[in-house]
Motif scaffolding. Structure first.
Motif, PDB file in Angstrom:
ATOM      1  N   ALA A   1       0.947  -1.043   0.084  1.00  0.00           N
ATOM      2  CA  ALA A   1       0.332  -0.048  -0.176  1.00  0.00           C
ATOM      3  C   ALA A   1       0.818   1.130   0.163  1.00  0.00           C
ATOM      4  CB  ALA A   1      -0.812   0.083   1.123  1.00  0.00           C
ATOM      5  N   VAL A   2       1.912   1.268   0.696  1.00  0.00           N
ATOM      6  CA  VAL A   2       2.989   2.485   0.826  1.00  0.00           C
ATOM      7  C   VAL A   2       3.404   2.665  -0.614  1.00  0.00           C
ATOM      8  CG1 VAL A   2       5.028   3.291   1.857  1.00  0.00           C
ATOM      9  CG2 VAL A   2       3.152   2.238   3.315  1.00  0.00           C
TER      10      VAL A   2
ATOM     11  N   LYS B   1       1.171   4.080  -3.044  1.00  0.00           N
ATOM     12  CA  LYS B   1       0.996   5.495  -2.711  1.00  0.00           C
ATOM     13  C   LYS B   1       1.997   6.291  -3.312  1.00  0.00           C
ATOM     14  CE  LYS B   1       0.717   8.732   1.169  1.00  0.00           C
ATOM     15  NZ  LYS B   1       0.862   8.597   2.518  1.00  0.00           N
TER      16      LYS B   1
ATOM     17  N   VAL C   1      -3.724   6.162   0.922  1.00  0.00           N
ATOM     18  CA  VAL C   1      -3.912   4.898   0.316  1.00  0.00           C
ATOM     19  C   VAL C   1      -4.793   4.421   1.549  1.00  0.00           C
ATOM     20  CG1 VAL C   1      -3.265   2.636  -0.725  1.00  0.00           C
ATOM     21  CG2 VAL C   1      -2.746   4.919  -1.762  1.00  0.00           C
ATOM     22  N   ARG C   2      -5.975   3.786   1.151  1.00  0.00           N
ATOM     23  CA  ARG C   2      -6.758   2.926   2.305  1.00  0.00           C
ATOM     24  C   ARG C   2      -6.447   1.399   1.764  1.00  0.00           C
ATOM     25  NH1 ARG C   2     -13.044   4.363   1.400  1.00  0.00           N
ATOM     26  NH2 ARG C   2     -13.020   4.837  -0.535  1.00  0.00           N
ATOM     27  N   PHE C   3      -6.522   0.357   3.149  1.00  0.00           N
ATOM     28  CA  PHE C   3      -6.398  -0.978   2.556  1.00  0.00           C
ATOM     29  C   PHE C   3      -7.323  -1.572   3.575  1.00  0.00           C
ATOM     30  CE2 PHE C   3      -3.632  -2.995   5.662  1.00  0.00           C
ATOM     31  CZ  PHE C   3      -2.912  -1.665   6.195  1.00  0.00           C
TER      32      PHE C   3
ATOM     33  N   GLY D   1      -7.423   5.396  -4.930  1.00  0.00           N
ATOM     34  CA  GLY D   1      -8.340   6.666  -5.303  1.00  0.00           C
ATOM     35  C   GLY D   1      -8.468   6.492  -6.826  1.00  0.00           C
TER      36      GLY D   1
ATOM     37  N   SER E   1      -5.486  14.407  -7.422  1.00  0.00           N
ATOM     38  CA  SER E   1      -6.348  14.058  -6.419  1.00  0.00           C
ATOM     39  C   SER E   1      -6.851  15.204  -5.743  1.00  0.00           C
ATOM     40  CB  SER E   1      -5.898  13.313  -5.413  1.00  0.00           C
ATOM     41  OG  SER E   1      -6.568  12.993  -4.147  1.00  0.00           O
ATOM     42  N   PRO E   2      -8.359  15.431  -5.511  1.00  0.00           N
ATOM     43  CA  PRO E   2      -8.768  16.735  -4.951  1.00  0.00           C
ATOM     44  C   PRO E   2      -8.755  16.713  -3.479  1.00  0.00           C
ATOM     45  CG  PRO E   2     -10.462  15.310  -5.719  1.00  0.00           C
ATOM     46  CD  PRO E   2      -9.204  14.753  -5.949  1.00  0.00           C
ATOM     47  N   PHE E   3      -8.419  15.431  -2.712  1.00  0.00           N
ATOM     48  CA  PHE E   3      -8.596  15.027  -1.382  1.00  0.00           C
ATOM     49  C   PHE E   3      -7.451  15.875  -0.514  1.00  0.00           C
ATOM     50  CE2 PHE E   3     -10.994  12.021  -3.690  1.00  0.00           C
ATOM     51  CZ  PHE E   3     -12.363  12.345  -3.328  1.00  0.00           C
ATOM     52  N   ASN E   4      -7.756  16.157   0.807  1.00  0.00           N
ATOM     53  CA  ASN E   4      -6.847  16.284   1.706  1.00  0.00           C
ATOM     54  C   ASN E   4      -7.276  15.226   2.891  1.00  0.00           C
ATOM     55  OD1 ASN E   4      -5.518  18.998   1.199  1.00  0.00           O
ATOM     56  ND2 ASN E   4      -7.678  19.455   0.943  1.00  0.00           N
ATOM     57  N   TYR E   5      -6.406  14.979   3.801  1.00  0.00           N
ATOM     58  CA  TYR E   5      -6.653  13.837   4.560  1.00  0.00           C
ATOM     59  C   TYR E   5      -6.531  14.105   6.139  1.00  0.00           C
ATOM     60  CZ  TYR E   5      -7.371  10.788   0.979  1.00  0.00           C
ATOM     61  OH  TYR E   5      -7.945  10.054  -0.229  1.00  0.00           O
ATOM     62  N   VAL E   6      -7.416  14.039   7.110  1.00  0.00           N
ATOM     63  CA  VAL E   6      -7.142  14.330   8.448  1.00  0.00           C
ATOM     64  C   VAL E   6      -7.203  13.165   9.203  1.00  0.00           C
ATOM     65  CG1 VAL E   6      -7.689  16.858   8.373  1.00  0.00           C
ATOM     66  CG2 VAL E   6      -9.402  15.069   9.060  1.00  0.00           C
TER      67      VAL E   6
END
Lengths: 293, 293
Positions: A177-178, A181, A189-191, A256, A288-293
């Motif tokens: 996954a890393v 990414k 990235v989610r798994f 994504g 990608s349009p996303f930010n993550y918290v």
């Protein structure tokens, strides 16, 4: 324009017309054929591609006048407001987008008639005189699939397998996954699965491939992990969650939608250049349009 | 069972039969009416709820024998393998799930006939003798929407607005995302927009509300941010990305489908207890299946 209506006859007429008057400048490579229209370019692109599987393709002109001459072509995952602005700065009047321009698969706009975001986007497109054409069904109908070819190149997996199944050196799920990414340039990235599960046989389905096809691919015995773009969160992720609870070694990595397909629209530039000699073609990434918290 | 076929007559017969022989143990609250069948309980639940909007509801029995007597009820977002196992440990034979059990909206299983993950899940359900009934369309048809009520309680927004529009103290988009991540217990939350954009008027659409409804809600003038469960990544996120590029103050926070609706199935326990006095009812959370890198 509906490409289904662009018959062989129309295509031949367009290309023959362009070829007859194709004035290259001395350097050759960077000159645009002076009379090549956007319709001509579309006809050249879909020549030889098998018909898309879906009866009604979404690969139509979304705005602008395709009878105009091509100045420059921009390829992108999705014609965002920023991509359109950048295309204008580059002097391009033809954007080839993989995904819709107006926030729904069929690019229907009746429901957006009084929407301010839509209005401003249309205004920009009109001001810049840009034609947006979707290249989705046809690009996926190329054999091998055009998006997939670009993604496999990006991953460096050309020798690792074919179609959607690849063999890689055994890697723990979390490490894979890393690594994905980084390779896809995804902000996160989610798994689903056991982080230390060993992954060797990988199924690959960029974009939103659909729950049933994703699960059918993943359910094949030797596949350790499915790498995909996007899921519905009551489908593939729940299948993998159950598989793991049952003691099976299955994993899912969701990189994504944008990162997972963008390499396919970058590769389109290389695929297209020999077909449209002298035409300037540039990839403008949507990102990608996303930010993550 | 198709609840559309459970007529008023069947319901009355079932409940009257149960009421006539309803033996409470001395403590009262925790005793189950000895003759209440799962069919009876379903009839009690859908009594008085308006018919779902969709003509063919997915709120059907997915497995097991609903003519059996209820031992204990478990409510959950999704009847995962682990939720089923836990229900068995609790002595429950009736799971009320919001989302599908077999990885597709209609719980069709023909395509899974030779799938090992599906086979093991069915085996567990059969061994435990558990009935799974979906409570999706009816729960959303309750006024106000059953899921939304639970979510609003969880957020403590009961006084902040109604239906899907709420007014909160002005909060930067990024801070709101962090706060929602904590309140929903989500492992990660994504957002689109300017992190420092001030959010005061919030649109709320848990679950997978759909691109057109999400965008229509978000497009309303006073709404600063939409908080939702799940999106299609070529729809709502792209609308917000364009809005921001056009200089409009709009934001999107995606908390995840499971975290965004689970509070609605937790609230179902409270809603249900007075309707089924003496029946043990427990919420077993499905929880997010995702890890993030």
């Amino acid at each position: 324009m509906n490409p289904k209506l662009t018959g062989r006859r129309t295509f031949l007429k367009g290309v023959a017309g362009a070829a007859a008057t194709m004035p290259f400048v001395s350097s050759g490579a960077e000159a645009a054929p002076a009379d090549l229209t956007i319709n001509d370019a579309i006809a050249v692109i879909i020549k030889g591609i098998p018909k898309p599987a879906s009866r009604e393709t979404v690969d139509t002109v979304k705005c602008g006048d395709p009878t105009r001459k091509v100045t420059r072509i921009v390829t992108t995952f999705l014609a965002t407001y920023d991509v359109i602005r950048k295309a204008g700065e580059l002097g391009a009047n033809f954007i080839i987008t993989h995904e819709p321009t107006f926030y729904n698969h069929r690019d229907e706009t009746d429901w957006l008639r009084s929407d301010a975001v839509y209005a401003a986007k249309r205004r920009l497109l009109d001001e810049k005189g840009i034609v947006v054409w979707r290249f989705h069904d046809y690009w996926h109908a190329v054999r091998p699939d055009g998006i997939l070819t670009g993604v496999v190149k990006k991953l460096g997996w050309q020798q690792a397998g074919k179609e959607r199944i690849f063999t890689i050196p055994a890697t723990p799920l979390r490490d894979l996954a890393v690594s994905l990414k980084q390779k896809f340039g995804s902000p996160s990235v989610r798994f689903v699965g056991n982080p230390s599960q060993s992954c060797r046989t990988v199924g690959l389905s960029p974009g939103a491939y659909g729950g049933v096809p994703q699960i059918t691919l993943l359910g094949r015995e030797p596949i350790d992990v499915l790498v995909c773009g996007e899921i519905a969160e009551w489908e593939t992720s729940e299948y993998v969650r159950d598989a793991v609870a049952e003691g099976k070694a299955k994993g899912l990595i969701v990189v994504g939608h944008v990162p997972s397909e963008e390499p396919g629209m970058e590769w389109l530039v290389e695929w297209l250049k020999p077909k449209l000699p002298g035409v300037k073609i540039t990839h403008v990434p949507a990102q990608s349009p996303f930010n993550y918290v």
